[in-house]
Design a protein around this motif. Structure first.
Motif, short mmCIF file in Angstrom:
data_model
loop_
_atom_site.label_atom_id
_atom_site.label_comp_id
_atom_site.label_asym_id
_atom_site.label_seq_id
_atom_site.Cartn_x
_atom_site.Cartn_y
_atom_site.Cartn_z
N SER A 159 0.85 -1.20 0.00
CA SER A 159 0.00 0.00 0.00
C SER A 159 0.88 1.24 0.00
CB SER A 159 -0.87 0.03 1.26
OG SER A 159 -1.77 -1.03 1.23
N GLY A 160 0.47 2.25 -0.74
CA GLY A 160 1.22 3.51 -0.77
C GLY A 160 2.44 3.46 -1.67
N SER A 161 2.55 2.42 -2.51
CA SER A 161 3.74 2.35 -3.37
C SER A 161 3.53 3.10 -4.68
CB SER A 161 4.12 0.89 -3.64
OG SER A 161 3.04 0.21 -4.24
N GLY A 162 2.34 3.66 -4.88
CA GLY A 162 2.11 4.48 -6.07
C GLY A 162 1.41 3.75 -7.20
N MET B 57 6.62 -2.54 -7.34
CA MET B 57 6.87 -1.14 -6.96
C MET B 57 7.00 -1.01 -5.45
SD MET B 57 4.37 1.04 -9.41
CE MET B 57 5.01 2.61 -8.85
N LYS B 58 7.81 -0.05 -5.03
CA LYS B 58 7.89 0.29 -3.61
C LYS B 58 8.26 1.76 -3.51
CE LYS B 58 9.72 -1.00 0.79
NZ LYS B 58 10.96 -0.94 1.51
N ASP B 59 7.57 2.48 -2.64
CA ASP B 59 7.81 3.92 -2.44
C ASP B 59 7.84 4.69 -3.76
OD1 ASP B 59 8.04 3.38 0.26
OD2 ASP B 59 10.20 3.07 0.14
N GLY B 60 6.96 4.32 -4.67
CA GLY B 60 6.84 5.05 -5.93
C GLY B 60 7.88 4.67 -6.97
N GLY C 90 -8.56 -4.58 1.71
CA GLY C 90 -7.67 -3.57 1.12
C GLY C 90 -6.33 -3.43 1.84
N LEU C 91 -6.11 -4.19 2.93
CA LEU C 91 -4.83 -4.05 3.64
C LEU C 91 -3.78 -4.95 2.99
CD1 LEU C 91 -5.64 -4.10 7.49
CD2 LEU C 91 -5.66 -2.19 5.91
N ASP C 92 -2.57 -4.41 2.82
CA ASP C 92 -1.50 -5.26 2.32
C ASP C 92 -0.97 -6.10 3.49
OD1 ASP C 92 0.35 -3.82 3.78
OD2 ASP C 92 0.96 -2.58 2.09
N LEU C 93 0.02 -6.95 3.18
CA LEU C 93 0.48 -7.89 4.20
C LEU C 93 1.08 -7.21 5.42
CD1 LEU C 93 0.36 -10.95 4.26
CD2 LEU C 93 2.69 -11.01 3.39
N ASN C 94 1.81 -6.10 5.19
CA ASN C 94 2.42 -5.39 6.33
C ASN C 94 1.34 -4.82 7.25
OD1 ASN C 94 5.00 -5.86 5.54
ND2 ASN C 94 5.20 -3.96 4.37
N LEU C 95 0.32 -4.19 6.65
CA LEU C 95 -0.76 -3.61 7.46
C LEU C 95 -1.58 -4.71 8.13
CD1 LEU C 95 -1.92 -0.74 5.09
CD2 LEU C 95 -0.71 -0.50 7.23
N LEU C 96 -1.72 -5.85 7.44
CA LEU C 96 -2.43 -6.98 8.04
C LEU C 96 -1.69 -7.46 9.30
CD1 LEU C 96 -4.67 -9.45 7.06
CD2 LEU C 96 -2.51 -10.62 7.32
#
Lengths: 479, 234
Positions: free
Chosen positions: A34-37, A209-212, A412-418
């Protein structure tokens, strides 16, 4: 596509240095936490970011020879591309499926032929609901409607943004079959998805992708069925790429007191003659984490609302029993957290939302969730969707309930947020609370469930975690 | 109920709303109310716009307090020792309530009997209205159902948190409307993007001019009667 920098404001790039190429009939999977753009990338490819949202894009996008970044090229995009957004509620604008499909045809100057519309709806199993109100469709049906309304004019490229979001496994299975069919018909496809494991078998190329930024770009030669290689490469990035583990079960003390008992609950909505709950019974002990799985619309959310006292059951009884004594049933003994966090907010400041907490509790929370400190004087609506969801959990905890109930908390949560959510649930359990979750997210089962239930046809059946996993994975494994 | 043309309903709703503002006397407003509100409210209840109607009823409390504060003059009607209710407050409350009932009735007739896509086509092709305005109206109609669902969920969670389910005070209204607006705005932005990606900018309706059927004539006749009633009694 070769994007050097793209963002909503000049000088503040959200994505940087992303480039890929796609040939006719190929499927590109774009994945990342999430948030990777990822969604910003869709807006960039389609020219929406700079032509519609006044964003800034540096680079080139060429789609079948059309530069989508120019105003003239942007006008050609709808003919060339079909875009299926993540949330159907943010895409569907017409009252019925037939109107929705006709809207695309009318816009693009095609003749609106009712036979064509019905045939196209038949492709996605919606012909019998062609003239039913859109709001009565299930989540999976709305998603299929979004797809057909976006591709009715046969575009060269179809882009799917998180196609499995909010869908149950049966809905996911339908979408996978449909995407595979498009692929075999020679349509070029881009799928943006953090649950990458569903698309590994379909993808010709994978962009991580990561951090855009573009972290990895793997083509067919790299892939060639070597999924372990990919799993090792992207492991730890927060991408769902392998099957959920069943090894981290929550340890529980066997001599715990019962905190919630409900027996023979019957419930139906005033507008309907059909019962949603038909004699449902459930019991939770202190420290239990119960997970109710089932198809979209099977009555999981309704059951939580009945158990938390928000809906009144027509028959049956519910008792909440803190510390071995029968206490009057009250809303703060059980707290229901809706899937949409915005519903829960009352105040215009985060600090006021948490005003039930004492100063020491607030300090504990700000230590546990450090970003809260930075936003205490902000409006809840200015937070990101993930932050708003966290705030809804904290508000629920502030009511100090004995039982916490969550409706699809991980959608909608990715694995880290999960993992963060799982850790939060474990903390709540260690404080002596019990948790009941309605979800079709198979990832949760192995992490926290002490009790699992399958809800179907208005009935609730307790099953083992393994059986629940099999129930949820079955429709996908058949593929 | 027989199907009516969206354009006819749009014109009917618009003119009745204007008449509700033109009408000054209680008698004029009563005629408009009797023609529009019962039909609108029955249709609204059948299509489950109960929350909108409930919100209107709750709003009446605020209207009465407002009338007591700003228009409590004239002959004394009731003396409750802690407050004296005078003729002006009742007349003012009645007029504003009837005016809102007319608008509510006309709005409910319009939104329950109109299909969003037909409305766009009708407004664009017959009335020559800009496609942006026609589309915004159509999306607004679709959003009403979603807002109704959101409002239901918000009421549940408000009760859970110990707040009034239905807003009464300005602070209640603020906290009730904030999530609705936040969700509505986010949806509106994305629905706009989705429409553009489906070629809305290229939409070019053909003009066909006004078409009037017998059913439309009946509606226009009822409208003319109301028009006459307001201006004759003026």
């Amino acid at each position: 596509m070769n994007i050097l920098r793209a963002g909503f404001r000049r000088g503040v790039p959200v994505i940087r240095d992303v480039n890929f190429s796609l040939s006719k009939g190929e499927l590109l999977l774009i994945t990342g936490p999430s948030g990777s753009g990822k969604t910003t990338l869709i807006l960039t490819i389609t020219g929406v970011l700079n032509n519609l949202l006044n964003g800034s894009v540096e680079g080139d996008v060429s789609l079948a020879g059309v530069n989508t970044l120019t105003p003239e090229g942007f006008l050609e995009v709808p003919k060339l591309v079909g875009v299926v957004l993540q949330d159907p509620e943010k895409q569907l604008a017409m009252p019925t499926p037939a109107d929705e499909v006709a809207f695309t045809l009318e816009n693009l100057g095609f003749k609106v032929d009712s036979e064509l519309i019905i045939n196209s709806l038949r492709h996605v199993g919606l012909e019998v609901k062609a003239y039913s109100p859109t709001e009565y469709l299930s989540g999976g049906e709305k998603k299929r409607l979004c797809i057909i309304a976006s591709i009715i004019h046969k575009p060269k490229l179809v882009i799917f943004d998180e196609p499995t979001a909010n869908l149950d496994p049966w809905g996911i299975s339908d979408i996978l079959k449909y995407i595979n069919r498009l692929r075999t018909e020679g349509i070029t496809i881009i799928v943006i998805e953090h649950k990458a494991r569903y698309f590994l078998g379909l993808a010709d190329k994978i962009l991580v992708m990561k951090d855009g930024k573009q972290l990895y770009y793997l083509d067919r030669d790299c892939l060639s069925g070597n999924y372990n290689y990919i799993i090792n490469m992207v492991g730890g990035l927060g991408i769902d790429i392998s099957k959920p583990s069943l090894t981290k079960k929550l340890s529980i003390n066997s001599s715990r007191v019962e905190v919630l008992r409900a027996e023979d609950l019957w419930f139906k909505y005033p507008s309907s003659n059909d019962y949603v709950l038909k004699g449902v019974s459930i019991s939770l002990r202190e420290g239990d984490v119960g997970i109710i799985v089932g198809r979209n619309g099977c009555g999981k959310s309704t059951l939580l609302k009945v158990l938390s006292g928000l809906y009144k059951a027509e028959r049956g009884y519910i008792k909440v029993i803190p510390r071995n004594s029968i206490k009057r049933y009250g809303v703060r003994d059980v707290f229901y957290v809706p899937q949409e966090p915005d519903y829960i907010f009352i105040y215009d400041k985060v600090l006021k939302e948490l005003s039930l907490l004492g100063s020491s509790e607030l300090t504990t929370i700000t230590n546990e969730v450090p970003w809260i400190k930075e936003v205490l004087n902000e409006s809840p609506y200015k937070l990101s969707h993930g932050q708003r969801r966290w705030l809804s959990y904290l508000i629920a905890r502030a009511y100090n309930p004995k039982v916490l109930m969550f409706d699809e908390p991980t959608a909608g949560l990715d694995l880290n947020l999960l993992k963060q959510y799982v850790s939060w649930v474990r903390n709540a359990v260690s404080e002596g609370r019990s948790v009941l979750i309605a979800s079709h997210d198979v990832r949760l089962l192995g992490e926290v469930a002490t009790k699992t239930y399958i809800m179907s046809g208005g009935k609730l059946v307790e099953v083992s975690v393994e059986e629940a996993v099999k129930y949820l994975e079955g429709p996908i494994e058949v593929l | 109920m027989f199907k009516l043309r969206p354009l006819t309903l749009f014109i009917y709703g618009l003119i009745v709303t204007i008449l509700a503002f033109i009408a000054r006397s209680t008698e004029q407003l009563l005629i408009l109310t009797l023609i529009n509100s019962p039909v609108g409210i029955v249709l609204g209840l059948r299509k489950r716009f109960t929350a909108l109607i409930a919100l209107f009823l709750v709003g009446l409390i605020g209207l009465f307090i407002n009338a007591l504060i700003f228009s409590n003059s004239g002959a004394l009607l009731v003396d409750l020792s802690f407050i004296a209710i005078k003729e002006g407050a009742i007349t003012s409350f009645l007029n504003v309530t009837l005016r809102l009932l007319v608008i509510l009735g006309a709005a409910l007739i319009f939104i329950t009997q109109t299909n969003a896509r037909e409305l766009i086509k009708s407004l664009e092709e017959e009335l020559g209205l800009s496609k942006d305005i026609a589309y915004a109206l159509a999306v607004g109609l679709r959003m009403l159902n979603i807002l109704e669902r959101d409002a239901g969920e918000i009421r549940l969670v408000r009760a859970e948190r110990g707040f009034r389910k239905y807003p009464v005070t300005p602070a209640d209204f603020g906290s009730f409307l904030r999530p609705l607006l936040s969700l509505g705005l986010e949806r509106a932005v994305w629905i706009g993007i989705a429409a553009e990606l489906r070629g809305f900018a290229q939409r070019s309706p053909r003009r066909v001019g006004l078409r009037v059927s017998l059913k439309d004539l009946v509606i226009y006749s009822i409208l003319i009667l109301q028009f006459i009633a307001v201006f004759v009694m003026h």
